[in-house]
Motif scaffolding. Structure first.
Motif, short mmCIF file in Angstrom:
data_model
loop_
_atom_site.label_atom_id
_atom_site.label_comp_id
_atom_site.label_asym_id
_atom_site.label_seq_id
_atom_site.Cartn_x
_atom_site.Cartn_y
_atom_site.Cartn_z
N LEU A 287 40.34 42.07 35.41
CA LEU A 287 40.01 41.05 34.41
C LEU A 287 40.26 41.57 33.00
O LEU A 287 40.70 40.81 32.12
CB LEU A 287 38.56 40.62 34.56
N ASP A 288 40.00 42.83 32.78
CA ASP A 288 40.20 43.42 31.45
C ASP A 288 41.68 43.67 31.14
O ASP A 288 42.17 43.32 30.07
CB ASP A 288 39.44 44.74 31.33
N LYS A 289 42.39 44.27 32.09
CA LYS A 289 43.77 44.68 31.85
C LYS A 289 44.75 43.51 31.93
O LYS A 289 45.80 43.54 31.27
CB LYS A 289 44.17 45.76 32.86
N ARG A 290 44.45 42.54 32.80
CA ARG A 290 45.31 41.36 32.99
C ARG A 290 46.73 41.78 33.33
O ARG A 290 47.71 41.23 32.83
CB ARG A 290 45.28 40.48 31.74
N LYS A 291 46.83 42.77 34.24
CA LYS A 291 48.12 43.24 34.71
C LYS A 291 48.26 42.97 36.20
O LYS A 291 47.32 43.10 36.97
CB LYS A 291 48.28 44.74 34.43
N THR A 292 49.49 42.62 36.60
CA THR A 292 49.76 42.28 38.00
C THR A 292 49.44 43.43 38.93
O THR A 292 48.97 43.22 40.05
CB THR A 292 51.23 41.86 38.16
N SER A 293 49.68 44.66 38.49
CA SER A 293 49.46 45.83 39.35
C SER A 293 48.01 45.94 39.81
O SER A 293 47.74 46.33 40.95
CB SER A 293 49.87 47.10 38.63
N TRP A 294 47.08 45.57 38.94
CA TRP A 294 45.67 45.65 39.32
C TRP A 294 45.32 44.58 40.36
O TRP A 294 44.50 44.81 41.25
CB TRP A 294 44.77 45.53 38.10
N TYR A 295 45.94 43.43 40.26
CA TYR A 295 45.71 42.38 41.26
C TYR A 295 46.37 42.73 42.58
O TYR A 295 45.87 42.36 43.65
CB TYR A 295 46.18 41.03 40.73
N ALA A 296 47.49 43.46 42.53
CA ALA A 296 48.09 43.96 43.76
C ALA A 296 47.14 44.94 44.45
O ALA A 296 46.99 44.92 45.68
CB ALA A 296 49.43 44.63 43.45
N LEU A 297 46.48 45.80 43.64
CA LEU A 297 45.49 46.72 44.20
C LEU A 297 44.32 45.95 44.82
O LEU A 297 43.79 46.34 45.86
CB LEU A 297 45.00 47.67 43.12
N LEU A 298 43.93 44.85 44.18
CA LEU A 298 42.88 44.00 44.76
C LEU A 298 43.31 43.47 46.13
O LEU A 298 42.52 43.42 47.07
CB LEU A 298 42.56 42.84 43.83
N GLY A 299 44.58 43.04 46.24
CA GLY A 299 45.09 42.58 47.52
C GLY A 299 44.99 43.65 48.59
O GLY A 299 44.65 43.37 49.75
N LEU A 300 45.27 44.90 48.20
CA LEU A 300 45.17 46.03 49.13
C LEU A 300 43.72 46.23 49.58
O LEU A 300 43.45 46.44 50.77
CB LEU A 300 45.71 47.29 48.46
N LEU A 301 42.79 46.18 48.64
CA LEU A 301 41.38 46.38 48.98
C LEU A 301 40.82 45.23 49.82
O LEU A 301 40.01 45.45 50.73
CB LEU A 301 40.55 46.53 47.70
N ILE A 302 41.25 44.01 49.53
CA ILE A 302 40.81 42.87 50.33
C ILE A 302 41.31 43.01 51.77
O ILE A 302 40.59 42.73 52.73
CB ILE A 302 41.29 41.54 49.70
N ALA A 303 42.57 43.46 51.92
CA ALA A 303 43.11 43.69 53.26
C ALA A 303 42.34 44.80 53.97
O ALA A 303 42.03 44.68 55.17
CB ALA A 303 44.59 44.04 53.17
N ALA A 304 42.04 45.88 53.24
CA ALA A 304 41.28 46.98 53.84
C ALA A 304 39.91 46.49 54.30
O ALA A 304 39.44 46.84 55.40
CB ALA A 304 41.12 48.11 52.82
N ALA A 305 39.25 45.68 53.47
CA ALA A 305 37.95 45.12 53.85
C ALA A 305 38.09 44.20 55.07
O ALA A 305 37.25 44.22 55.97
CB ALA A 305 37.35 44.35 52.68
N ALA A 306 39.16 43.41 55.11
CA ALA A 306 39.37 42.48 56.22
C ALA A 306 39.60 43.20 57.54
O ALA A 306 39.27 42.68 58.61
CB ALA A 306 40.55 41.56 55.92
N TYR A 307 40.14 44.42 57.49
CA TYR A 307 40.33 45.19 58.71
C TYR A 307 39.00 45.62 59.32
O TYR A 307 38.94 46.04 60.48
CB TYR A 307 41.21 46.41 58.44
N PHE A 308 37.92 45.53 58.53
CA PHE A 308 36.58 45.79 59.05
C PHE A 308 35.79 44.50 59.24
O PHE A 308 35.15 44.30 60.26
CB PHE A 308 35.82 46.73 58.10
N LYS A 309 35.84 43.62 58.23
CA LYS A 309 35.12 42.35 58.29
C LYS A 309 36.03 41.27 57.70
O LYS A 309 36.22 41.22 56.49
CB LYS A 309 33.81 42.44 57.52
N PRO A 310 36.59 40.40 58.54
CA PRO A 310 37.61 39.45 58.06
C PRO A 310 37.11 38.44 57.05
O PRO A 310 37.92 37.83 56.35
CB PRO A 310 38.07 38.76 59.35
#
Length: 391
Positions: free
Chosen positions: A130-153
């Motif tokens: 939210l602070d940086k407003r850069k696409t790379s940080w949202y890509a990292l969010l996508g990675l973390l959401i996927a990692a979380a989904a591999y444990f709890k969808p």
């Protein structure tokens, strides 16, 4: 021989099966299954591949979880400092260090410690994105959401919280689309191996698991009781002995029938169960199945109730007194991971990852109680969201 009738034993068996047979199975003997997401068996198998499949490997996994608990305390300090102040962050850390269920969670062979760490990372990266407003940080969010989904969808729908955050931030439509695409593409790439495996193994597309009906059906079970009187007369196709068995679409049909009948004949009871009752089940019972001296389970039950009550008081206090722009992402992630359980079975294990976020409000209440005549320790940091506070 130990019976494979507990989740921890089943995870260990699944991990060994992956290492020895190359098969991912759970609740299906040695036959492939998609009953659960593969995160926990794969993580445990990875640790056991290094340290062995005996007690040494299991204890190595427990040590890993201890390290994750320590890392979680650091993450909650960062979040607490960002949302409130350094003093409140430190109070939260002390609460976490003294909280007995965290020690039990470290020693259990379950998903909660790992998943909680990912969820805290998700909130930290949300602040930065939210602070940086850069696409790379949202890509990292996508990675973390996927990692979380591999444990709890159920973590998959987390991006919906950004609709309000982006609106408050006055994010442009172009940015919203770019950020959403970044999260979505990374998430899809990360989930592709699971989807391909299911397609090859079962000849059909399974987005998460094929056991989704079970949590929904079990969620209709009010404190271990059968459906309301008269249910089996109206639905003779169901048997009291097997009513809560199953995990496929038939389980969903049974659950829908119970809900429909319950709201027709015991509306207040079912309304409570699907609102406040869910929150009570999530947070009022400690995740503390193996107590250790001197904190027995009855004592921990009382402590848990007091802590959750004080956390709610602190939350209301913060809602009234604390700047909403600093607190909103925290409230939204807590709200999302609470409301997502409303249609499903709820108990202490599922509420445990959120409790560390509630402790921030417990710490806020303690801080304001003892320093009510003083301002919070840290001044607001410049920036729309108060700065990341993460360096």
């Amino acid at each position: 021989m130990v019976k494979k009738n507990n989740d921890d034993v089943k995870y260990i068996y699944s991990a060994k099966l992956i290492l020895n047979e190359g098969t991912l199975a759970y609740n299906s003997g040695d036959q492939p299954s998609a009953f659960i997401m593969p995160g926990m068996p794969l993580l445990l198998a990875g640790v056991m591949a290094i340290f062995g499949q005996d007690l040494t490997g299991i204890n190595a996994f427990r040590i890993l979880q201890c390290l994750l608990q320590v890392f979680s305390i650091y993450l909650i300090f960062i979040i607490g400092r960002r949302v409130f102040s350094t003093r409140i962050a430190l109070i939260t850390c002390v609460i976490c260090v003294l909280y007995p269920p965290d020690y039990f969670s470290s020693g259990s062979i379950l998903t909660e410690t790992t998943y909680r760490t990912i969820q805290l990372l998700l909130l930290c990266v949300t602040f930065v994105a939210l602070d940086k407003r850069k696409t790379s940080w949202y890509a990292l969010l996508g990675l973390l959401i996927a990692a979380a989904a591999y444990f709890k969808p159920h973590a998959t729908l987390y991006p919906v919280v950004f609709l309000l955050l982006w609106w408050r931030q006055r994010t442009t439509w172009k940015e919203m689309i770019r950020f959403s695409v970044a999260m979505g593409l990374v998430y899809i790439v990360c989930l592709l191996p699971w989807w391909i495996r299911n397609l090859i193994t079962f000849d059909k597309f399974i987005i998460f698991t094929n056991s989704g009906g079970s949590p929904f059906l079990l969620g209709t079970k009010i404190r271990g009781t059968l459906p309301p009187d008269g249910f089996f007369a109206q639905y003779p196709q169901y048997d009291p002995k097997t009513i809560y068995e199953g995990y496929d679409s038939a389980a969903v049909d049974k659950g829908m029938a119970i809900i429909k009948y319950g709201f027709q004949h015991e509306p207040l009871k079912f309304l409570y169960w699907y609102t406040l009752g869910r929150w009570v089940e999530l947070y009022s019972h400690p995740f503390y199945s193996r107590p250790f001296w001197p904190i027995t389970r009855p004592v921990m039950n009382v402590i848990q109730y007091i802590m959750m009550l004080m956390s709610v008081v602190g939350l209301v206090w913060a809602w009234i007194k604390h700047p909403m722009q600093r607190m909103l992402p925290l409230l939204l992630i807590l709200g999302y991971f609470t409301l997502i359980y409303q249609p499903f079975v709820t108990f202490n294990r599922y509420g445990y990852p959120n409790e560390i976020l509630l402790f921030l409000f417990l710490a806020y209440g303690i801080d304001r109680l003892f320093y009510r005549n003083k301002p919070e320790q840290d001044s607001l940091i410049n920036g729309h969201w108060g700065g990341t506070g993460i360096r």
